[in-house]
Scaffold this motif. Structure first.
Motif, mmCIF file in Angstrom:
data_model
loop_
_atom_site.group_PDB
_atom_site.id
_atom_site.type_symbol
_atom_site.label_atom_id
_atom_site.label_comp_id
_atom_site.label_asym_id
_atom_site.label_seq_id
_atom_site.Cartn_x
_atom_site.Cartn_y
_atom_site.Cartn_z
ATOM 1 N N MET A 1 -19.412 35.783 7.001
ATOM 2 C CA MET A 1 -19.449 34.546 6.227
ATOM 3 C C MET A 1 -20.873 33.983 6.226
ATOM 4 S SD MET A 1 -17.670 32.232 4.663
ATOM 5 C CE MET A 1 -17.943 30.607 4.089
ATOM 6 N N PRO A 2 -21.465 33.808 5.096
ATOM 7 C CA PRO A 2 -22.838 33.284 5.026
ATOM 8 C C PRO A 2 -22.867 31.755 5.142
ATOM 9 C CG PRO A 2 -22.046 33.827 2.837
ATOM 10 C CD PRO A 2 -20.955 34.206 3.787
ATOM 11 N N VAL A 3 -22.566 31.235 6.325
ATOM 12 C CA VAL A 3 -22.440 29.785 6.535
ATOM 13 C C VAL A 3 -23.725 29.057 6.160
ATOM 14 C CG1 VAL A 3 -22.029 27.985 8.258
ATOM 15 C CG2 VAL A 3 -20.706 30.102 8.341
ATOM 16 N N ILE A 4 -24.835 29.498 6.688
ATOM 17 C CA ILE A 4 -26.105 28.801 6.440
ATOM 18 C C ILE A 4 -26.481 28.879 4.965
ATOM 19 C CG2 ILE A 4 -28.584 28.839 6.958
ATOM 20 C CD1 ILE A 4 -27.776 29.462 9.872
ATOM 21 N N LYS A 5 -26.286 30.025 4.356
ATOM 22 C CA LYS A 5 -26.563 30.168 2.918
ATOM 23 C C LYS A 5 -25.683 29.206 2.116
ATOM 24 C CE LYS A 5 -26.661 33.621 -0.730
ATOM 25 N NZ LYS A 5 -25.541 34.109 -1.486
ATOM 26 N N ASN A 6 -24.410 29.109 2.476
ATOM 27 C CA ASN A 6 -23.494 28.209 1.771
ATOM 28 C C ASN A 6 -23.875 26.746 1.942
ATOM 29 O OD1 ASN A 6 -22.121 30.431 0.906
ATOM 30 N ND2 ASN A 6 -20.372 30.158 2.261
ATOM 31 N N ILE A 7 -24.402 26.388 3.095
ATOM 32 C CA ILE A 7 -24.883 25.013 3.314
ATOM 33 C C ILE A 7 -26.027 24.724 2.350
ATOM 34 C CG2 ILE A 7 -26.189 23.551 4.919
ATOM 35 C CD1 ILE A 7 -24.445 24.807 7.178
ATOM 36 N N ARG A 8 -26.981 25.625 2.290
ATOM 37 C CA ARG A 8 -28.157 25.405 1.438
ATOM 38 C C ARG A 8 -27.815 25.415 -0.044
ATOM 39 N NH1 ARG A 8 -32.257 24.946 4.671
ATOM 40 N NH2 ARG A 8 -32.316 26.000 6.664
ATOM 41 N N GLU A 9 -26.747 26.126 -0.426
ATOM 42 C CA GLU A 9 -26.356 26.187 -1.834
ATOM 43 C C GLU A 9 -25.413 25.065 -2.247
ATOM 44 O OE1 GLU A 9 -24.851 30.150 -2.381
ATOM 45 O OE2 GLU A 9 -26.873 31.017 -2.358
ATOM 46 N N ASN A 10 -24.860 24.335 -1.274
ATOM 47 C CA ASN A 10 -23.973 23.215 -1.583
ATOM 48 C C ASN A 10 -24.840 22.021 -1.996
ATOM 49 O OD1 ASN A 10 -22.566 20.590 -0.793
ATOM 50 N ND2 ASN A 10 -20.881 22.049 -0.645
ATOM 51 N N ILE A 11 -24.633 21.499 -3.185
ATOM 52 C CA ILE A 11 -25.486 20.424 -3.722
ATOM 53 C C ILE A 11 -25.497 19.208 -2.812
ATOM 54 C CG2 ILE A 11 -25.755 18.785 -5.638
ATOM 55 C CD1 ILE A 11 -24.684 21.064 -7.466
ATOM 56 N N GLN A 12 -24.322 18.812 -2.312
ATOM 57 C CA GLN A 12 -24.262 17.617 -1.460
ATOM 58 C C GLN A 12 -24.905 17.859 -0.107
ATOM 59 O OE1 GLN A 12 -19.992 17.207 -1.921
ATOM 60 N NE2 GLN A 12 -20.303 15.273 -2.984
ATOM 61 N N LEU A 13 -24.653 19.020 0.502
ATOM 62 C CA LEU A 13 -25.242 19.305 1.814
ATOM 63 C C LEU A 13 -26.738 19.569 1.721
ATOM 64 C CD1 LEU A 13 -22.552 21.499 3.606
ATOM 65 C CD2 LEU A 13 -23.224 19.149 4.118
ATOM 66 N N ALA A 14 -27.184 20.152 0.631
ATOM 67 C CA ALA A 14 -28.620 20.417 0.476
ATOM 68 C C ALA A 14 -29.428 19.126 0.569
ATOM 69 C CB ALA A 14 -28.887 21.129 -0.844
ATOM 70 N N GLN A 15 -28.849 18.010 0.153
ATOM 71 C CA GLN A 15 -29.527 16.710 0.247
ATOM 72 C C GLN A 15 -29.597 16.197 1.680
ATOM 73 O OE1 GLN A 15 -27.642 14.028 -2.527
ATOM 74 N NE2 GLN A 15 -27.668 15.570 -4.137
ATOM 75 N N CYS A 16 -28.783 16.772 2.569
ATOM 76 C CA CYS A 16 -28.742 16.350 3.975
ATOM 77 C C CYS A 16 -29.591 17.241 4.869
ATOM 78 C CB CYS A 16 -27.305 16.397 4.494
ATOM 79 S SG CYS A 16 -26.139 15.431 3.555
ATOM 80 N N VAL A 17 -30.162 18.323 4.315
ATOM 81 C CA VAL A 17 -30.937 19.267 5.116
ATOM 82 C C VAL A 17 -32.215 18.587 5.611
ATOM 83 C CG1 VAL A 17 -32.283 21.425 5.032
ATOM 84 C CG2 VAL A 17 -29.986 21.331 4.032
ATOM 85 N N LYS A 49 -28.300 16.049 8.390
ATOM 86 C CA LYS A 49 -28.209 14.645 8.784
ATOM 87 C C LYS A 49 -26.992 14.056 8.073
ATOM 88 C CE LYS A 49 -30.941 10.644 9.797
ATOM 89 N NZ LYS A 49 -30.432 10.582 11.154
ATOM 90 N N PRO A 50 -25.839 13.980 8.772
ATOM 91 C CA PRO A 50 -24.609 13.488 8.132
ATOM 92 C C PRO A 50 -24.745 12.114 7.482
ATOM 93 C CG PRO A 50 -24.077 14.523 10.217
ATOM 94 C CD PRO A 50 -25.578 14.440 10.134
ATOM 95 N N ASP A 51 -25.521 11.211 8.070
ATOM 96 C CA ASP A 51 -25.701 9.878 7.477
ATOM 97 C C ASP A 51 -26.291 9.959 6.076
ATOM 98 O OD1 ASP A 51 -24.586 8.404 9.481
ATOM 99 O OD2 ASP A 51 -26.492 7.853 10.421
ATOM 100 N N ALA A 52 -27.130 10.950 5.827
ATOM 101 C CA ALA A 52 -27.720 11.089 4.492
ATOM 102 C C ALA A 52 -26.623 11.331 3.456
ATOM 103 C CB ALA A 52 -28.738 12.231 4.471
ATOM 104 N N TYR A 53 -25.593 12.054 3.843
ATOM 105 C CA TYR A 53 -24.459 12.283 2.943
ATOM 106 C C TYR A 53 -23.678 10.984 2.748
ATOM 107 C CZ TYR A 53 -19.776 13.642 1.485
ATOM 108 O OH TYR A 53 -18.579 13.728 0.836
#
Length: 194
Positions: A1-17, A49-53
């Motif tokens: 499972m490409p967890v880290i890749k999926n985080i970076r490709e998720n529009i909402q999570l990418a804003q929290c990186v 950074k969860p607060d950013a979300y």
């Protein structure tokens, strides 16, 4: 499972990186096994950074959330660090209920918001819950033994006796740590192993 890749490709999570774990002069170092020089190795580490979300969305009552989440890939295994950075000047300024709610907010709310990533099928080796603080204003090096003696009778000691929190079948206690602990791939420098 490409967890880290999926985080970076998720529009909402990418804003929290994020690329560092630091707030109000308190931080966590990213070890050499996760960096190439000064740059993070993005294929094996993601810092969120969860607060950013929660602050970017229209939440009436956003849940409390720990400051950072670091996801580390080590071969086919993943380690997750949920980290609260606290700049309290005295142990009595650390509120047990507030800290506990912040960790629960990440485990029970933030990870559920993105369950297709965090609750998906991957090998979670370990969940780490770190409360990084220096309520005694130590400067320089201090041994873990002295730190453990110093926290006796304080709110920080309580975290070691509370019921472990769980995520994906892995249990963890909230571990108080002096700044700056170091995150390494495969827990190379985990101070709790000494």
């Amino acid at each position: 499972m490409p967890v880290i890749k999926n985080i970076r490709e998720n529009i909402q999570l990418a804003q929290c990186v994020r690329y560092t774990i630091e707030e109000c002069g308190i931080g966590v170092q990213i070890g050499e096994s996760l960096r190439d020089g000064d740059e993070l190795i993005h294929e094996i580490i993601a810092i969120l950074k969860p607060d950013a979300y929660y602050n970017s969305r229209d939440f009436r009552n956003p849940p409390k959330a720990a400051d950072n989440v670091a996801i580390i890939k080590d071969h086919e295994n993943f380690d997750i660090y949920v980290i609260e950075l606290k700049s309290a000047k005295k142990p009595r300024n650390i509120k047990i209920k507030d800290i506990k709610e912040k960790f629960e907010g990440v485990l029970n709310c933030f990870f559920c918001e993105f369950k297709d990533i965090f609750k998906s099928d991957y090998n979670l080796r370990k969940i780490n819950l770190w409360l990084v603080c220096n309520p005694f204003n130590y400067q320089g090096d201090i041994t873990d033994e002295i730190f453990r003696k110093k926290i006796k009778g304080t709110a920080l000691e309580f975290f070691q006796s509370m019921k472990p929190m769980e995520f994906k079948g892995k249990a963890a206690l909230i571990i108080p740590m002096l700044p700056p602990p170091v995150i390494e791939k495969n827990d190379v420098n985990d101070p709790r192993k000494t």
